[in-house]
Design a protein around this motif. Structure first.
Motif, PDB file in Angstrom:
ATOM      1  N   ALA A   2     -11.967-127.124 -34.188  1.00  0.00           N
ATOM      2  CA  ALA A   2     -11.803-128.324 -32.940  1.00  0.00           C
ATOM      3  C   ALA A   2     -12.970-129.211 -32.978  1.00  0.00           C
ATOM      4  O   ALA A   2     -14.025-128.654 -32.840  1.00  0.00           O
ATOM      5  CB  ALA A   2     -11.384-127.619 -31.757  1.00  0.00           C
ATOM      6  N   PHE A   3     -12.807-130.461 -33.316  1.00  0.00           N
ATOM      7  CA  PHE A   3     -14.028-131.431 -33.222  1.00  0.00           C
ATOM      8  C   PHE A   3     -13.720-131.866 -31.468  1.00  0.00           C
ATOM      9  O   PHE A   3     -12.809-132.601 -31.295  1.00  0.00           O
ATOM     10  CB  PHE A   3     -14.050-132.586 -34.113  1.00  0.00           C
ATOM     11  N   LEU A   4     -14.805-131.465 -30.848  1.00  0.00           N
ATOM     12  CA  LEU A   4     -15.031-132.020 -29.429  1.00  0.00           C
ATOM     13  C   LEU A   4     -15.552-133.381 -29.440  1.00  0.00           C
ATOM     14  O   LEU A   4     -16.600-133.660 -29.698  1.00  0.00           O
ATOM     15  CB  LEU A   4     -15.739-131.114 -28.738  1.00  0.00           C
ATOM     16  N   GLY A   5     -14.766-134.557 -29.374  1.00  0.00           N
ATOM     17  CA  GLY A   5     -15.262-135.864 -29.228  1.00  0.00           C
ATOM     18  C   GLY A   5     -16.119-136.398 -28.053  1.00  0.00           C
ATOM     19  O   GLY A   5     -17.099-136.917 -28.029  1.00  0.00           O
ATOM     20  N   VAL A   6     -15.165-135.817 -26.906  1.00  0.00           N
ATOM     21  CA  VAL A   6     -15.663-136.156 -25.607  1.00  0.00           C
ATOM     22  C   VAL A   6     -15.712-134.847 -24.826  1.00  0.00           C
ATOM     23  O   VAL A   6     -14.404-134.330 -24.730  1.00  0.00           O
ATOM     24  CB  VAL A   6     -14.898-137.529 -25.035  1.00  0.00           C
ATOM     25  N   PHE A  63      -6.913-142.047 -31.765  1.00  0.00           N
ATOM     26  CA  PHE A  63      -7.226-141.152 -33.012  1.00  0.00           C
ATOM     27  C   PHE A  63      -8.130-141.554 -34.153  1.00  0.00           C
ATOM     28  O   PHE A  63      -8.888-140.891 -34.406  1.00  0.00           O
ATOM     29  CB  PHE A  63      -5.714-140.757 -33.590  1.00  0.00           C
ATOM     30  N   PRO A  64      -7.921-142.857 -34.558  1.00  0.00           N
ATOM     31  CA  PRO A  64      -8.941-143.447 -35.437  1.00  0.00           C
ATOM     32  C   PRO A  64     -10.403-143.664 -35.063  1.00  0.00           C
ATOM     33  O   PRO A  64     -11.189-142.876 -35.924  1.00  0.00           O
ATOM     34  CB  PRO A  64      -8.420-144.849 -35.804  1.00  0.00           C
ATOM     35  N   ASP A  65     -10.425-143.648 -33.745  1.00  0.00           N
ATOM     36  CA  ASP A  65     -11.831-143.846 -33.231  1.00  0.00           C
ATOM     37  C   ASP A  65     -12.654-142.123 -33.299  1.00  0.00           C
ATOM     38  O   ASP A  65     -13.686-141.962 -33.956  1.00  0.00           O
ATOM     39  CB  ASP A  65     -12.179-144.196 -31.949  1.00  0.00           C
ATOM     40  N   ALA A  90      -4.918-135.127 -32.914  1.00  0.00           N
ATOM     41  CA  ALA A  90      -5.766-135.447 -31.488  1.00  0.00           C
ATOM     42  C   ALA A  90      -4.967-134.919 -30.312  1.00  0.00           C
ATOM     43  O   ALA A  90      -3.774-134.745 -30.212  1.00  0.00           O
ATOM     44  CB  ALA A  90      -6.134-137.112 -31.558  1.00  0.00           C
ATOM     45  N   ARG A  91      -5.715-134.466 -29.495  1.00  0.00           N
ATOM     46  CA  ARG A  91      -5.469-133.771 -28.335  1.00  0.00           C
ATOM     47  C   ARG A  91      -6.146-134.298 -27.137  1.00  0.00           C
ATOM     48  O   ARG A  91      -7.479-134.576 -27.394  1.00  0.00           O
ATOM     49  CB  ARG A  91      -5.456-132.274 -28.271  1.00  0.00           C
ATOM     50  N   GLU A  92      -5.740-134.599 -25.873  1.00  0.00           N
ATOM     51  CA  GLU A  92      -6.375-135.110 -24.763  1.00  0.00           C
ATOM     52  C   GLU A  92      -6.183-133.989 -23.631  1.00  0.00           C
ATOM     53  O   GLU A  92      -5.027-133.463 -23.431  1.00  0.00           O
ATOM     54  CB  GLU A  92      -6.246-136.378 -24.356  1.00  0.00           C
ATOM     55  N   LEU A  93      -7.282-133.346 -23.095  1.00  0.00           N
ATOM     56  CA  LEU A  93      -7.023-132.307 -22.115  1.00  0.00           C
ATOM     57  C   LEU A  93      -7.846-132.792 -20.834  1.00  0.00           C
ATOM     58  O   LEU A  93      -8.893-133.188 -20.777  1.00  0.00           O
ATOM     59  CB  LEU A  93      -7.906-131.059 -22.676  1.00  0.00           C
ATOM     60  N   ALA A  94      -6.982-132.561 -19.773  1.00  0.00           N
ATOM     61  CA  ALA A  94      -7.630-132.670 -18.373  1.00  0.00           C
ATOM     62  C   ALA A  94      -8.394-131.625 -18.185  1.00  0.00           C
ATOM     63  O   ALA A  94      -8.077-130.518 -18.561  1.00  0.00           O
ATOM     64  CB  ALA A  94      -6.448-132.896 -17.474  1.00  0.00           C
ATOM     65  N   ALA A  95      -9.594-131.755 -17.356  1.00  0.00           N
ATOM     66  CA  ALA A  95     -10.346-130.621 -16.777  1.00  0.00           C
ATOM     67  C   ALA A  95      -9.586-129.423 -16.362  1.00  0.00           C
ATOM     68  O   ALA A  95      -8.558-129.651 -15.380  1.00  0.00           O
ATOM     69  CB  ALA A  95     -11.225-131.181 -15.573  1.00  0.00           C
ATOM     70  N   GLY A  96      -9.839-128.139 -16.745  1.00  0.00           N
ATOM     71  CA  GLY A  96      -9.214-127.042 -16.488  1.00  0.00           C
ATOM     72  C   GLY A  96      -7.896-126.752 -17.226  1.00  0.00           C
ATOM     73  O   GLY A  96      -7.569-125.692 -17.606  1.00  0.00           O
TER      74      GLY A  96
END
Lengths: 232, 232
Positions: A52-56, A3-5, A33-39
């Motif tokens: 939503a800010f898309l970091g990666v 999250f901080p990064d 913060a959220r982490e999503l797998a492909a799909g």
DNA sequence: GCGCTGCCTTGATCTGGATCAATGCCCTGG
DNA sequence: CCAGGGCATTGATCCAGATCAAGGCAGCGC
């Protein structure tokens, strides 16, 4: 990325400089913060709007039209701010094309009252305006253009977005399937595939496998896309 | 209607209550009234974005795609706030369908810095968000729907907008031509005309002359507007 | 009233892209 | 290394809507 990064990246790339610390802290507090797998698709309260800010990674924003095929509203990549509207006549979902990490910010958190929140509001306003401009361009493409012009426009847009800071050899990897491209352009999978083949035969692009793509003749591709010089 | 009346209408209908007088006065100072005859187009600095408050009449916002036909982005009626974007890849023009009176407000005047301007910013943000929602719905219609669904959706939208507070007998007058309807739906004049005829033959609407229209069977029309070729 | 001009409607034909139908080619898991 | 499943390509056919082509009808100037 934790999250901080992620938040630091967001702060550096998006937040206007000179915001009061208190405002940034409150925003940080409202942000998740959220982490999503492909799909995977982002699960949010459909009654509220979000940014939503898309970091990666890479995402698609899609509208459910009915149980038939969806209409993809926009594709997004690392560094983008996505406007996810509240459910109106249609429901919208944000889903990951590749593994993705993002920050979710309730829209009303940006517009909350307060003498220090003008900068946030300006940010919200700017991002919404960007989304509007993209959406209107989409409307123009969907309303008036042939299959070839649509596919060429799509490739140019992706190239702009992913090709700029790309590897030495100029190849890019499309994170979306042919079906997703079709759903964003209002075409079928088969037509998209045929247009890729035709642009390849014309010597404008190269493809390899399902997702590798290289633009050979940028001016030629622009011509195919039907783009006029901006001056009139 | 003169400037003070128009501005009062704008203040009453759109401005959030409780704005500081100074902010309203500054806005009033930056705002210009314009009167357009039917068919006339609003001449603005293409490099800047504007909001237009439509006090009287009906307008279309159109993008110049090529020297061929234009793409109409949206129709607007009395009471609407229109977002006119700065020129990007495409140039946009606002033109009158009927004689119209409007207020023109530079977008940056709403977002000008200042501790008292938050209300204005919120307004700009809200109006932009409305425009975005409409634009995304347009994209969905243009991307996925048949000619009949498009025309039925169009009639429903107009009916919502003009039929609500209409005359006793339920007839409304379409301020736009078949060509303009076609340009907004991504169809041709002939197809629009044929669909009007078909909806009439189905007993869903009545027409008289070029512009008079009445909806007979609202649920039936909604059904026509919503069905995808292969829905389930 | 009369003719002119622009829309609008309707009919006939054409065509770009959808649909239907095989393969072909990665990619994964064993 | 092989087998299987899923996406992608390619070909054949079909059809919704574009295009081409007449009229028809309202509004306007004379």
């Amino acid at each position: 990325m934790n999250f901080p990064d992620l938040f630091d990246a967001f702060d550096a790339a998006v937040l206007p400089p000179g915001l009061p610390d208190a405002a940034v802290l409150r925003l940080r507090h409202d942000t998740v913060a959220r982490e999503l797998a492909a799909g995977e698709q982002l699960d949010l309260d459909p009654g509220r709007a979000f940014f939503a800010f898309l970091g990666v990674g890479a995402c698609k924003l899609a509208a459910f039209v009915s149980s038939a095929r969806e209409q993809i509203v926009s594709f997004h990549f690392a560094g983008d701010v996505v406007h996810v509207p509240a459910q109106g006549r249609y429901g919208y979902t944000l889903s990951a094309l590749t593994d993705a990490q993002l920050l979710v910010i309730p829209a009303d958190s940006l517009s909350r009252s307060g003498p220090d929140s003008c900068g946030m509001l300006r940010l919200a306003s700017r991002e919404t305006e960007n989304a509007l401009a993209r959406s209107r361009e989409t409307s123009i493409i969907l309303g008036r253009r042939s299959a070839q012009e649509r596919v060429a426009s799509f490739i140019l847009a992706i190239w702009d977005r992913l090709g700029a800071g790309s590897q030495d050899d100029g190849w890019i990897d499309l994170p979306m399937s042919r079906g997703e491209i079709a759903d964003s352009l209002g075409l079928t999978i088969e037509t998209v595939s045929r247009q890729f083949s035709e642009l390849r035969d014309l010597g404008l692009i190269e493809t390899e496998g399902r997702s590798a793509l290289r633009v050979i003749d940028l001016p030629g591709l622009s011509r195919c896309a039907g783009q006029l010089p901006v001056a009139a």
